[in-house]
Motif scaffolding. Sequence first.
Motif, PDB file in Angstrom:
ATOM      1  N   ALA A 256      25.745  26.651   7.836  1.00 13.18           N
ATOM      2  CA  ALA A 256      24.639  26.610   6.900  1.00 13.18           C
ATOM      3  C   ALA A 256      23.913  25.244   7.350  1.00 13.18           C
ATOM      4  CB  ALA A 256      24.982  26.515   5.467  1.00 13.18           C
ATOM      5  N   SER A 257      24.567  24.340   7.639  1.00 13.07           N
ATOM      6  CA  SER A 257      24.116  23.033   8.027  1.00 13.07           C
ATOM      7  C   SER A 257      23.823  22.926   9.413  1.00 13.07           C
ATOM      8  CB  SER A 257      25.054  21.890   7.698  1.00 13.07           C
ATOM      9  OG  SER A 257      26.065  22.019   8.453  1.00 13.07           O
ATOM     10  N   GLY A 260      27.006  22.226  11.041  1.00 16.66           N
ATOM     11  CA  GLY A 260      27.716  23.104  11.105  1.00 16.66           C
ATOM     12  C   GLY A 260      27.378  23.977  12.164  1.00 16.66           C
ATOM     13  N   TRP A 650       4.480  25.409  -5.041  1.00 16.90           N
ATOM     14  CA  TRP A 650       5.596  26.021  -5.053  1.00 16.90           C
ATOM     15  C   TRP A 650       6.093  26.342  -3.740  1.00 16.90           C
ATOM     16  CZ3 TRP A 650       7.766  27.023  -9.598  1.00 16.90           C
ATOM     17  CH2 TRP A 650       6.927  26.968 -10.680  1.00 16.90           C
ATOM     18  N   GLU A 652       4.761  24.404  -0.765  1.00 21.33           N
ATOM     19  CA  GLU A 652       4.737  23.213  -0.030  1.00 21.33           C
ATOM     20  C   GLU A 652       5.730  22.214  -0.586  1.00 21.33           C
ATOM     21  OE1 GLU A 652       0.622  21.574  -0.137  1.00 21.33           O
ATOM     22  OE2 GLU A 652       0.019  23.825  -0.101  1.00 21.33           O
ATOM     23  N   VAL A 653       5.983  22.153  -1.795  1.00 17.08           N
ATOM     24  CA  VAL A 653       6.858  21.143  -2.409  1.00 17.08           C
ATOM     25  C   VAL A 653       8.281  21.644  -2.520  1.00 17.08           C
ATOM     26  CG1 VAL A 653       7.204  19.355  -4.155  1.00 17.08           C
ATOM     27  CG2 VAL A 653       4.899  19.618  -3.204  1.00 17.08           C
ATOM     28  N   LEU A 654       8.211  22.824  -3.459  1.00 15.90           N
ATOM     29  CA  LEU A 654       9.579  23.306  -3.925  1.00 15.90           C
ATOM     30  C   LEU A 654      10.204  24.280  -2.864  1.00 15.90           C
ATOM     31  CD1 LEU A 654       8.304  23.707  -7.440  1.00 15.90           C
ATOM     32  CD2 LEU A 654      10.080  22.300  -6.681  1.00 15.90           C
ATOM     33  N   PRO A 680       7.447  32.982 -13.982  1.00 14.97           N
ATOM     34  CA  PRO A 680       6.771  32.827 -15.083  1.00 14.97           C
ATOM     35  C   PRO A 680       5.183  32.788 -15.136  1.00 14.97           C
ATOM     36  CG  PRO A 680       8.625  31.311 -15.275  1.00 14.97           C
ATOM     37  CD  PRO A 680       8.698  31.799 -13.795  1.00 14.97           C
ATOM     38  N   LEU A 681       4.724  32.314 -13.977  1.00 16.27           N
ATOM     39  CA  LEU A 681       3.293  32.248 -13.805  1.00 16.27           C
ATOM     40  C   LEU A 681       2.703  33.732 -13.381  1.00 16.27           C
ATOM     41  CD1 LEU A 681       2.506  29.350 -11.612  1.00 16.27           C
ATOM     42  CD2 LEU A 681       3.231  29.400 -14.141  1.00 16.27           C
ATOM     43  N   ARG A 686       1.894  30.573 -18.406  1.00 17.17           N
ATOM     44  CA  ARG A 686       1.029  29.492 -18.657  1.00 17.17           C
ATOM     45  C   ARG A 686      -0.392  29.836 -19.408  1.00 17.17           C
ATOM     46  NH1 ARG A 686      -0.337  25.214 -14.740  1.00 17.17           N
ATOM     47  NH2 ARG A 686      -0.363  23.853 -16.460  1.00 17.17           N
TER      48      ARG A 686
ATOM     49  N   ASP B 329      29.478  21.889   6.760  1.00 20.43           N
ATOM     50  CA  ASP B 329      28.565  22.409   5.902  1.00 20.43           C
ATOM     51  C   ASP B 329      28.664  21.595   4.446  1.00 20.43           C
ATOM     52  OD1 ASP B 329      27.975  24.456   7.606  1.00 20.43           O
ATOM     53  OD2 ASP B 329      28.621  26.130   6.398  1.00 20.43           O
ATOM     54  N   THR B 332      26.770  18.210   4.961  1.00 19.11           N
ATOM     55  CA  THR B 332      25.261  18.366   4.882  1.00 19.11           C
ATOM     56  C   THR B 332      25.101  18.327   3.325  1.00 19.11           C
ATOM     57  OG1 THR B 332      25.383  19.351   6.882  1.00 19.11           O
ATOM     58  CG2 THR B 332      23.406  19.760   5.375  1.00 19.11           C
ATOM     59  N   ILE B 338      27.867  12.972  10.085  1.00 21.55           N
ATOM     60  CA  ILE B 338      28.872  13.210  11.276  1.00 21.55           C
ATOM     61  C   ILE B 338      28.140  12.600  12.478  1.00 21.55           C
ATOM     62  CG2 ILE B 338      30.643  14.842  12.032  1.00 21.55           C
ATOM     63  CD1 ILE B 338      30.437  16.501   9.582  1.00 21.55           C
ATOM     64  N   GLY B 648       1.708  19.777 -16.213  1.00 22.75           N
ATOM     65  CA  GLY B 648       1.582  21.410 -15.882  1.00 22.75           C
ATOM     66  C   GLY B 648       3.094  22.054 -15.735  1.00 22.75           C
ATOM     67  N   VAL B 649       3.041  22.804 -14.464  1.00 27.12           N
ATOM     68  CA  VAL B 649       4.087  23.717 -14.192  1.00 27.12           C
ATOM     69  C   VAL B 649       5.460  22.946 -14.217  1.00 27.12           C
ATOM     70  CG1 VAL B 649       2.936  25.501 -13.226  1.00 27.12           C
ATOM     71  CG2 VAL B 649       4.019  23.770 -11.586  1.00 27.12           C
ATOM     72  N   TRP B 650       5.367  21.673 -13.609  1.00 27.78           N
ATOM     73  CA  TRP B 650       6.411  20.946 -13.634  1.00 27.78           C
ATOM     74  C   TRP B 650       7.440  20.748 -14.701  1.00 27.78           C
ATOM     75  CZ3 TRP B 650       7.833  20.195  -8.802  1.00 27.78           C
ATOM     76  CH2 TRP B 650       6.780  20.170  -7.615  1.00 27.78           C
ATOM     77  N   GLU B 652       6.366  22.568 -17.773  1.00 22.79           N
ATOM     78  CA  GLU B 652       6.372  23.964 -18.597  1.00 22.79           C
ATOM     79  C   GLU B 652       7.285  25.037 -18.119  1.00 22.79           C
ATOM     80  OE1 GLU B 652       2.331  25.241 -18.988  1.00 22.79           O
ATOM     81  OE2 GLU B 652       1.573  22.952 -19.468  1.00 22.79           O
ATOM     82  N   VAL B 653       7.346  25.202 -16.651  1.00 21.00           N
ATOM     83  CA  VAL B 653       7.947  26.171 -15.938  1.00 21.00           C
ATOM     84  C   VAL B 653       9.233  25.454 -15.521  1.00 21.00           C
ATOM     85  CG1 VAL B 653       7.947  27.801 -14.139  1.00 21.00           C
ATOM     86  CG2 VAL B 653       5.762  27.282 -15.327  1.00 21.00           C
ATOM     87  N   LEU B 654       9.369  24.433 -14.841  1.00 20.25           N
ATOM     88  CA  LEU B 654      10.345  24.121 -14.010  1.00 20.25           C
ATOM     89  C   LEU B 654      11.348  23.042 -14.835  1.00 20.25           C
ATOM     90  CD1 LEU B 654       8.622  23.510 -10.820  1.00 20.25           C
ATOM     91  CD2 LEU B 654      10.489  24.960 -11.060  1.00 20.25           C
ATOM     92  N   ARG B 677      11.659  16.633  -8.858  1.00 21.97           N
ATOM     93  CA  ARG B 677      11.439  17.645  -7.710  1.00 21.97           C
ATOM     94  C   ARG B 677      10.119  17.350  -7.326  1.00 21.97           C
ATOM     95  NH1 ARG B 677      13.207  23.185  -9.839  1.00 21.97           N
ATOM     96  NH2 ARG B 677      13.584  22.103 -11.636  1.00 21.97           N
ATOM     97  N   PRO B 680       7.178  14.323  -4.674  1.00 24.14           N
ATOM     98  CA  PRO B 680       6.242  14.366  -3.450  1.00 24.14           C
ATOM     99  C   PRO B 680       4.899  14.019  -3.720  1.00 24.14           C
ATOM    100  CG  PRO B 680       7.932  15.861  -2.942  1.00 24.14           C
ATOM    101  CD  PRO B 680       8.104  15.309  -4.458  1.00 24.14           C
ATOM    102  N   LEU B 681       4.331  14.549  -4.989  1.00 21.66           N
ATOM    103  CA  LEU B 681       3.102  14.621  -5.267  1.00 21.66           C
ATOM    104  C   LEU B 681       2.645  13.150  -5.438  1.00 21.66           C
ATOM    105  CD1 LEU B 681       2.695  17.720  -7.752  1.00 21.66           C
ATOM    106  CD2 LEU B 681       2.501  17.518  -5.118  1.00 21.66           C
ATOM    107  N   ARG B 686       0.783  16.136  -1.021  1.00 20.39           N
ATOM    108  CA  ARG B 686       0.104  17.306  -1.051  1.00 20.39           C
ATOM    109  C   ARG B 686      -1.313  16.764  -0.656  1.00 20.39           C
ATOM    110  NH1 ARG B 686      -1.118  21.674  -4.972  1.00 20.39           N
ATOM    111  NH2 ARG B 686      -1.525  22.999  -3.099  1.00 20.39           N
TER     112      ARG B 686
END
Lengths: 748, 748
Positions: A256-257, A260, A650, A652-654, A680-681, A686, B329, B332, B338, B648-650, B652-654, B677, B680-681, B686
């Motif tokens: 996975a890594s 690895g 969604w 780009e960042v997540l 959910p979107l 929302r 694995d 990581t 390593i 926003g979604v961060w 409400e959804v996440l 999460r 980065p914004l 972005r």
Amino acid sequence: MPSPQLAPLVAPGRLREFFAPRSIAVVGASDTSGWARFVAAGSKAAGFGGPLIPVHPVHSTVWGQPAVPSLRDLAEPVDLAFIMAPADAVEGVLDDAAVAGVRNVIVLASGYREVGDQGRAQEDRLIARAAGHGITLLGPNCLGFVNAHARAAPFALTVPPSLPAGPVGIALQSGALGGVVLAFAHAHAIGVSTLATMGNEAMIATTDVLEYLVEDEATRVICLFLEQISDPVRFAAAAERAGRAGKPVVVLKVGASQAGRQAALAHTGAVAGDDAVVGAVLRQLNVIRVTSLEELLCTGALLGYGRRPAGRRMGVVTTSGGACDLIADRATAEAIEIPPFAPETEAAITPHVPPFAAVRNPIDVTGYFLANRRTAALTAVDHVLDAVVADPGIDFVLFTGLTLPDARPDDEALAGMLAERARWLGERIASAPVPVIPVGHTCVNLSRYGRELLDANGIHVLPGIDLGMTALGHALRWLENRADPDAEARGVHRDAGRAGGTGDAGNAGLVRRAGPGVGAADPGEPWSEAAARDLLASSGVPVVPGELVNSADDAVAAARRLGLPVVLKVCSAQIAHKSDIGGVAVGPGTEEEIRAAYARVCAAGEAVPGARIEGVLVSPMRTGGVELIAGVTADPTFGPVLAVGLGGVWVEVLRDTSLRMLPVDPREVKRMLAELRGSPLLTGGRGGRPVDLDALAEVICLVGDTAVRLDGSLRALEVNPLWADGNRIEALDVLVVTSGRPGRVGSG
Amino acid sequence: MPSPQLAPLVAPGRLREFFAPRSIAVVGASDTSGWARFVAAGSKAAGFGGPLIPVHPVHSTVWGQPAVPSLRDLAEPVDLAFIMAPADAVEGVLDDAAVAGVRNVIVLASGYREVGDQGRAQEDRLIARAAGHGITLLGPNCLGFVNAHARAAPFALTVPPSLPAGPVGIALQSGALGGVVLAFAHAHAIGVSTLATMGNEAMIATTDVLEYLVEDEATRVICLFLEQISDPVRFAAAAERAGRAGKPVVVLKVGASQAGRQAALAHTGAVAGDDAVVGAVLRQLNVIRVTSLEELLCTGALLGYGRRPAGRRMGVVTTSGGACDLIADRATAEAIEIPPFAPETEAAITPHVPPFAAVRNPIDVTGYFLANRRTAALTAVDHVLDAVVADPGIDFVLFTGLTLPDARPDDEALAGMLAERARWLGERIASAPVPVIPVGHTCVNLSRYGRELLDANGIHVLPGIDLGMTALGHALRWLENRADPDAEARGVHRDAGRAGGTGDAGNAGLVRRAGPGVGAADPGEPWSEAAARDLLASSGVPVVPGELVNSADDAVAAARRLGLPVVLKVCSAQIAHKSDIGGVAVGPGTEEEIRAAYARVCAAGEAVPGARIEGVLVSPMRTGGVELIAGVTADPTFGPVLAVGLGGVWVEVLRDTSLRMLPVDPREVKRMLAELRGSPLLTGGRGGRPVDLDALAEVICLVGDTAVRLDGSLRALEVNPLWADGNRIEALDVLVVTSGRPGRVGSG
């Protein structure tokens, strides 16, 4: 796919013979060979009944028994030869085997494919020689196998005492882990059917063993340790056959890594695929994926022993509130329900617990039964189990009440009571209306006493709450996916025309390898957007209307026809990322604005060196709704892989995408959409209008089909954004990259 | 906090005496009592050297030795009495103990606080009686303790044979798990210092034991099984003291699930806090949180034995490519590096591995050393370890090369070589420049032979790659957080004025409990937005400019002053969610639009029954930038808890938020932001302008301080959105809910 010459040598029927030898020769055996000593000791531990004949050119006796100088000197052929000779001598031994009438060999020597081109050539010669003799060969660079039911253990590592036979079939792409796996299985009384170490898989591949285990009657569940899936088409077909046979496949896939992958590379000489794709493919095949050896074997044990639950409603019977808490937390994590007991169950429990105990699910009978010396075989926890299995609202019972002492008690009365209790429990579990899953508190070995007592009464105890609950989660998901009425209709059975198939013929379409000569070295060529739009439209994908214009006047006229405001994009095969160079104008709504935008995007395009401008694409602007991405890339192992996600943060960042091997059908695409964290979107989460998921899935399928039709020339096909508003679905921007010349492809 | 009367009875010095009795009486002991038999057997297993005196009103001999009818009949006082009498008789036994001069008791009986009000009253009487006599009491509803170093085991469950003494101190809020924990510890040679089962904690609380273990010289690491954290202020202070003493605290906290909470409720009679808050608080305190008993003990073992790594660069020495893959694995996943070996290390390794082996990190020495009978104590893997520990680029070595047979080999020569090898390894590990962490392949018991051989040479082997790597991840995070130069400046040391403190006095501010009488029954009252804005502004939080107006004319005039376009919001303490009722107008930019918007939001407000309209708030509209949420709620256990997230979604959804107990300092807030999460914004991920994180953190801190100043009256304080654009930070909307009357609060 094995060549036609090799296929009969690795077919399940032939492997049944291979894995059940009644006589074994060990070539290169000597009293000083550590490996040979393991084979001799292992055969004893497994209870091997047939002759085990040492073969050595010099020594006349080995292990105190007569040795022969060569296989040619055998009085009669053996069923199997374990060749421990050095690599340079192996081909000669194969000739000896052929003369002696030996049809099956294991080759232990290293120094073949895993060391580079010279070794690879030597390995090819080895296999050609074996195939020419009609000899089936396991290895090279492997440590053999054990078959507990056949009591055969040509295995060059430690075999535990009185090797337990059982329902778990195992194939390992790491030989050294064979001993580790057997030790864990022994410690937790997990019985093995056949365990094979695969080595370089020069002739017998892991998938061949998988197919053998699917047909092996002693095997109920199949556990694999994989460093690579080298022939995914056959692997997928075999995994599906396992599913149809009711045999879960559990996979520990390493690599996975990046780190690895490097280790896997050097160890097996094969390139590991991208792990996210592997994960998606295994999910698609309803193969259980685990992350540790303990989880691999515990999941195998749960699915190999006992009955399988019909649902997620769990009754919990324990002797500890702490255990109840641990189980409840883990149940929540695995989405397993712990519903209240029925009143009649509570009434039946009450007499068996002290007045201060809370009667409910999960039930802690408390340690109160320890207050007094034991005078009866059954304790409170047994009586409570007896009541709980009859509860009408549960699908299975988790039972932690079976803790046994490390050794048979000296007190004969107590030993007798324990024996009687185990007998009662074995019978009650067998007769219970729902499956009972006994589980220890933590991962500690069963004692020899405990193992024998449980084994005699057909009881299997899982190694601890944590591993047990993880295994339960896997098992329930496997059962549900298997029971899914749509499962038969999934992508794995689809041909390109989506007519649906039912047999293996349909599987041929499951994985399309990238065409020959395709690699990272050939990044392919992007199509112009106009050509890419035509391609999608010809597949039936709704593409936003657009007109390619070559003057500001035409742009204004097109915009009036299409509806204002509009989007203008400069169009050139040489410009894949138009926004980045300022080649896109969003939202001009007046003639003046359109003329200015036209000039701006043209100028931006012309500023790109070498870009041939085809014109400017005018489209109506879409607002509201949801933007998605649907893209297909060519995975070197699994062929075209579809990625679906929501746009913006969604992806780009997540990195919130769902993946599948192609082809897929709309039902599978709906599953992909449901997997997205941003789902959910789509369903109006929302406050937006819910997207018509059927329509969306149908369009995404068509995108996938378009990519599949590009076959080996595909590098990338991406619709981004794919716009969805209610039941309106439109591709707003399309990118196609192929290795060949851009142009139409047949819609066959 | 223990009452002044109880405090001296549970202080660490007193508990040192409590947990090291040299003579024990077992009250209620009889030959038919299961519990008493456990105490007798356990004392033997622990090697208890002092008198163990049965006390029973009727039996004159128990366990074949003379019993006394009452503690009053003891010839001389015992150090500890284990009271197994039924609940109704316990108070009388306490009187006996007092007369006999017994200062320490364990109460086993159930039926106290956990069964309701009557039991609670009985428990209160019990403790009053004990305290009146100056007796320290563990329980009731507990199973006692073991102290392996003191060789004492007043413990009513099985104690493993020759109880291993070691560095791991343990307190369990589930008594029955005590036996389970000792069994696992024994199986994996994890030595225990003191293990205490807490029961109802009527006098000695878990935090008291934690404090005792922090001071206990035999304890290097502290493992807790928690159903509740009932006194978070003291717990936090003790956890911090543990950290300062270099003793990691590892916690298995159950009750994460609703179902789990239900089980914990009935079992202990205490309400478990919200799990996300618990997780945040434990992270804040640098307490390691685990999810299984195996992980609890394995992490304890890693941190209790051997040396602690100085960094994340790991050398890996194995005998199997599969093990390399598994470790890589997991490395990581745990962000453990390593790195390649130095050339001189590779040169030193090369002579010890076969030519086909790849010399690199992770290194698989292959099973080639098994080819020939062993003639030397050290094998290839040992020589390679010898080379790798000297590599200049690694911080520690993971070593899987130490697999021992289940029993001492019959072959004396081999047994001698194994003994010599273990001796060499013990010495090499002790002398190595970096820590060496030996780990088994899977979680299987050490054999008695293995345990003795390793123990004799000071080697500790972790129970399997999977658990071992998980524990390593925990240990490295703990070490890094501890080494963090900012740690001392964290919230836990802050007083409300953020002046920073260094002693325990500062901790008093760590957790502010919600005021008395506060509960779900009192949802509190929202403030008007104007009052809420004033509150925030008075704390120094930058609030978007705004004017409260009462006519359309004033709205237009205000808008012109503030800058167009604007936002209009109807203002009423009775309307907490203005958008939902249409009370917000975003973006009017002309006089006409403002007049229309004014009329609209007023009408919407007036349509709400009972709403008293204060006016309409006019603010300039903010565009671009990033919207965040900073909110504080009053947790019933931990007091005011700050939640920070993106809008926003961060959220409400996440549900992407980061939590902390208050107060916090700006450094801690920056950590919170980094945990998101969506972070980065904030850093321009972005394409947006990076937010000034220092300025943002400072503002969020002020929001937290404002909430802290509301003290017990706080229900909720939320800034949503908190707008950030570069270094411009502004609260755009504010909600404050308190239990008291809205109004100004003193600024501390």
